[in-house]
Write an enzyme that holds these catalytic residues in place. Structure first.
Site, mmCIF file in Angstrom:
data_model
loop_
_atom_site.group_PDB
_atom_site.id
_atom_site.type_symbol
_atom_site.label_atom_id
_atom_site.label_comp_id
_atom_site.label_asym_id
_atom_site.label_seq_id
_atom_site.Cartn_x
_atom_site.Cartn_y
_atom_site.Cartn_z
ATOM 1 N N HIS A 1 7.517 -2.150 -37.265
ATOM 2 C CA HIS A 1 8.055 -3.132 -37.835
ATOM 3 C C HIS A 1 9.046 -3.618 -37.730
ATOM 4 O O HIS A 1 10.017 -4.630 -38.006
ATOM 5 C CB HIS A 1 7.056 -3.414 -39.218
ATOM 6 C CG HIS A 1 5.509 -3.632 -38.806
ATOM 7 N ND1 HIS A 1 4.234 -4.115 -40.252
ATOM 8 C CD2 HIS A 1 5.132 -4.355 -37.939
ATOM 9 C CE1 HIS A 1 3.771 -4.048 -39.379
ATOM 10 N NE2 HIS A 1 3.668 -4.079 -37.803
ATOM 11 N N GLU B 1 0.135 2.791 -18.057
ATOM 12 C CA GLU B 1 1.215 3.281 -19.736
ATOM 13 C C GLU B 1 0.982 4.374 -19.256
ATOM 14 O O GLU B 1 1.781 5.199 -20.715
ATOM 15 C CB GLU B 1 0.451 2.717 -20.197
ATOM 16 C CG GLU B 1 0.605 0.757 -20.872
ATOM 17 C CD GLU B 1 -0.508 0.371 -21.673
ATOM 18 O OE1 GLU B 1 0.226 0.517 -22.832
ATOM 19 O OE2 GLU B 1 -1.790 0.060 -21.356
ATOM 20 N N ASP C 1 4.459 3.425 -24.045
ATOM 21 C CA ASP C 1 3.568 4.302 -23.887
ATOM 22 C C ASP C 1 4.001 5.089 -22.562
ATOM 23 O O ASP C 1 3.278 6.383 -22.773
ATOM 24 C CB ASP C 1 2.206 3.924 -24.292
ATOM 25 C CG ASP C 1 1.356 3.245 -25.337
ATOM 26 O OD1 ASP C 1 1.898 4.087 -25.819
ATOM 27 O OD2 ASP C 1 0.568 2.598 -25.680
ATOM 28 N N CYS D 1 6.815 -5.028 -18.867
ATOM 29 C CA CYS D 1 6.727 -5.011 -20.216
ATOM 30 C C CYS D 1 6.706 -4.371 -21.469
ATOM 31 O O CYS D 1 6.943 -5.387 -22.402
ATOM 32 C CB CYS D 1 5.002 -5.662 -20.502
ATOM 33 S SG CYS D 1 3.805 -4.247 -20.152
#
Length: 566
Positions: free
Chosen positions: A187, A414, A438, A485
């Site tokens: 975060h 991914e 990922d 992305c």
């Protein structure tokens, strides 16, 4: 520390900062384990009041911060209101604990459970610690530990930052963040990226820094230079001034120097981010994460509930491309109505398209809601499946999506297996989008949320870039779009390399759009391909980055020489 020591971590963005260190205050001490003197009923009233007040305060912070921070803080507020946690607190109070001690123990037990789960839930353990500290502080009538507020600009150093603190940082004072924990998707990283804060996370040795030490924080390289020389300071100040001037590049479509179009899209986690993204020049959405509709819920949202949110998003981007990712949840983001069975290794478990196939009605409802929203708006909707690893999964998702009214259906690459089979997967679907976060994690076998292996989580690694190149070549051969992305697209020079590897569009945090747009405009497609070959020929992420940086600098120097001679 000796002069000019350099610490290394994961840089967020490409910013540079120079200033004095100020450390985050230590957390509150552990409440004493003593018997209550006021009785269980009174302690329960105290704890209930503190939990409610903490939740309200966190929500207020979220409303003031807005954007992605609001979503993060709303999720934190739900932690303070979790009925299971409250029941545990009450049970401990009934056994004779004080409210402070009961809250501390209950939250610690829940934190340890999340930590053992790893992945997304393990990363939320830091958020839980913050909520616990705020509740205990409220009970004790003291201020919760938070960001210091001196009367000068500073570089903040912490083990990690709670969302409630990161969301409301005074950007007129905080020059940069350095944390010892966390990875590129913590975060702290997410909010730093959104606010364009210079940050280096997972920096080994960060907690050895002391107040008032001067540092240079370079997010481009992930380096923290401690006690820099006068020459290093001067160079940093010149670079900061240069980048400030470059930020004034006019907003417009992304393109290389030779005119090759490279659409620059936004990664969004909620509808609230649409307007700010458009203001920053986003040409559409390259990744819309739909998890915000599902997390913190005890049931799957209805078709109508989902359709309302999707319609808002598509309306905001009328006439533009919007790529929506189907629900990416599973054991590492457990949902009671999807899959909350414990797994030994959640990152390799029932997640993404695997979880959706096991619960097809949820997938059908989501695709139906998206198709309905598309029919009611003028945006160009694309929908993609998360965590695809086989040709058969690609065929399954595309067929189902088309049956339910989705015009353009694709897959996320991914997993290394999907990248290696891109030439077989792409014929089964309309497009591919590479999730570099990922893909890097699985290629290097390094948990992207684990600070101790953060140095491995580097998309510059030649192995990762080779896989990107495999997908790029397959896309070019078959005439299928290949987007990026993952946050690798937010690294301006790496963005040029990714285009050289065959990426046809780039999606990133809106705050990164200006830097990437300016960097792309410096180089032609041929140069981008040359940089890609340099990176692929390297033996490590560090070597790849250095080789491309040197080549880019050499080109800039030659252009300057030619310009001066004219």
């Amino acid at each position: 520390m000796s002069d000019s020591v350099s610490l290394s971590g994961v840089g967020i963005g490409r910013g540079l900062a120079l200033g004095p260190i100020l450390r985050m205050p230590d957390p509150l001490p552990e409440p004493a384990d003593v018997a209550s003197t006021v009785g269980a009923d009174a302690e329960k009233v105290r704890s209930a009041g503190a939990l409610a007040a903490t939740a309200a305060d966190i929500r207020l912070r979220g409303q003031r911060a807005g954007g992605a921070a609001k979503d993060v803080l709303d999720a934190q507020a739900f932690m303070a209101e979790d009925p299971t946690l409250k029941d545990d607190v009450d049970a401990r109070i009934t056994s004779g604990k004080t409210a402070e001690r009961a809250v501390y123990e209950a939250f610690a037990a829940f934190r340890d459970l999340l930590t053992s789960m790893g992945g997304y839930m393990g990363e939320r353990a830091t958020d839980l610690n913050d909520v616990s500290q705020r509740v205990v502080a409220h009970l004790q009538g003291v201020s919760a530990p938070g960001v210091p507020d001196p009367d000068y600009k500073f570089v903040l150093v912490a083990r990690d930052l709670a969302p409630a603190d990161t969301a409301l940082l005074d950007l007129d004072k905080v020059l940069a963040l350095i944390t010892s924990d966390g990875g590129p998707t913590s975060h702290t990283a997410i909010l730093a990226r959104e606010k364009s804060i210079v940050a280096v996370v997972g920096a080994t040795g960060a907690l050895e820094l002391t107040d008032d030490q001067t540092v240079i924080v370079d997010a481009t390289t992930g380096a923290v230079t401690v006690d820099p020389t006068d020459e290093q300071k001067a160079a940093a100040e010149a670079t900061i001034a240069s980048r400030a001037a470059a930020a004034d590049v006019p907003v417009g479509p992304g393109a290389l120097a030779d005119g090759t179009a490279v659409p620059l899209l936004a990664n969004l986690g909620s509808v609230d981010g649409a307007e700010p993204a458009i203001e920053k020049g986003a040409e559409g959405v390259g990744l819309f994460r739909t998890e915000f509709l599902f997390l913190d819920a005890d049931r799957a949202p209805t078709v109508a509930e989902q359709q309302e949110k999707y319609t808002q998003l598509l309306t905001a981007f009328a006439g533009k491309k919007v790529v929506v990712r189907a629900l990416d949840a599973g054991a590492d983001k457990p949902l009671s109505f999807l899959n909350d069975a414990p797994e030994e290794n959640p990152a390799l478990g029932l997640r993404g398209i695997r979880a959706l196939r096991a619960n097809e009605p949820i997938l059908r409802d989501q695709l139906t809601a998206l198709a309905n929203a598309d029919a009611a708006t003028d945006a160009d909707l694309w929908v993609m499946a998360p965590m695809v690893s086989t040709v058969e999964e690609s065929r399954y998702f595309t067929k189902l999506a088309k049956e339910l009214g989705i015009k353009t259906a694709g897959v996320m690459i991914e997993v290394p297996a999907a990248a290696l089979l891109a030439d077989r997967i792409l014929p089964e679907t309309d497009f591919a989008s590479i999730g570099t976060n990922d893909l890097t994690q699985y290629t290097l076998a390094a948990d992207r949320l684990l600070g101790s292996v953060a140095s491995f989580q580097d998309p510059w690694h030649p192995a990762v870039l080779r896989l990107v190149g495999e997908v790029g070549r397959a896309g070019a051969s078959l005439g299928k779009p290949v987007g990026i992305c993952g946050e690798a697209a937010a690294d301006p020079l790496l963005a040029v390399v990714l285009v050289g590897l065959g990426a046809t569009s780039l999606s990133m945090s809106p705050a990164a759009l200006a830097d990437v747009r300016a960097e792309l405009a410096r180089f032609s497609l041929d140069q981008a391909k040359e940089f890609a070959e340099l990176a692929l020929s390297a033996n490590s992420a560090v070597e790849a980055r250095v080789a491309v940086v040197n080549a880019a600098n050499a080109f800039t120097t030659s252009i300057s020489t030619i310009t001066e001679s004219e």
